[in-house]
Design an enzyme around this catalytic site. Sequence first.
Site, short mmCIF file in Angstrom:
data_model
loop_
_atom_site.label_atom_id
_atom_site.label_comp_id
_atom_site.label_asym_id
_atom_site.label_seq_id
_atom_site.Cartn_x
_atom_site.Cartn_y
_atom_site.Cartn_z
N ASP A 187 43.47 -20.16 -43.18
CA ASP A 187 44.48 -20.96 -42.80
C ASP A 187 46.08 -20.90 -42.90
O ASP A 187 45.70 -20.20 -43.98
CB ASP A 187 44.61 -22.55 -43.26
CG ASP A 187 43.50 -23.51 -42.82
OD1 ASP A 187 43.06 -22.92 -41.52
OD2 ASP A 187 42.95 -24.33 -43.57
N ASP B 276 43.17 -24.91 -35.53
CA ASP B 276 43.40 -26.21 -35.99
C ASP B 276 44.28 -27.08 -34.70
O ASP B 276 44.76 -28.25 -34.10
CB ASP B 276 43.66 -26.68 -37.24
CG ASP B 276 42.80 -26.09 -38.19
OD1 ASP B 276 41.48 -25.94 -38.24
OD2 ASP B 276 43.37 -25.92 -39.29
#
Length: 172
Positions: free
Chosen positions: A133, A152
């Site tokens: 991330d 995401d």
Amino acid sequence: MATKKTNTFSSKPKSSNGLFGIWLGLSAIVILLDQISKITIERTFQFAELYPVTSFFNLTLAYNKGAAFSFLASESGWQRYMFTAIGVVASLVITYLLKKHAAQKLFCWALALIMGGAIGNVIDRVMYGHVIDFLDFHYKDMYHFAAFNLADSAICLGAALFILDELRRVKK
């Protein structure tokens, strides 16, 4: 005697197989952009390093062994296999739905984005044991939204389009 020329580029709608290929291509683009962005961040940043972009957004390198919002991230490792299996099964089901409903544009946009994001995160889990991330939104350095990535984002956008498609379908 003049013969009538036929137009090889007719205005007929694309076949379901042609549209199916487009949806798979869209998923592939999501996967490619997701993986390129993660590789770039991984090579550019040290773990947890922050690069402020605006007063509310940083780039960073974070690892997530769980699911959304680090759900189950502190577990012993079984979650890696569970979330990988969920991503693979979801991708297989979505592939079937894309093939079956290839002409339903908004529905297939939603599914293709979700599948591309799911596969992007599955690749991370298989390759690294965690998801990479790097997008970090925050409010006055007090509250940081959980870091996330392009996969995401594609999943969230796909889910929003899916809801919109269902609302439109119910309205009819």
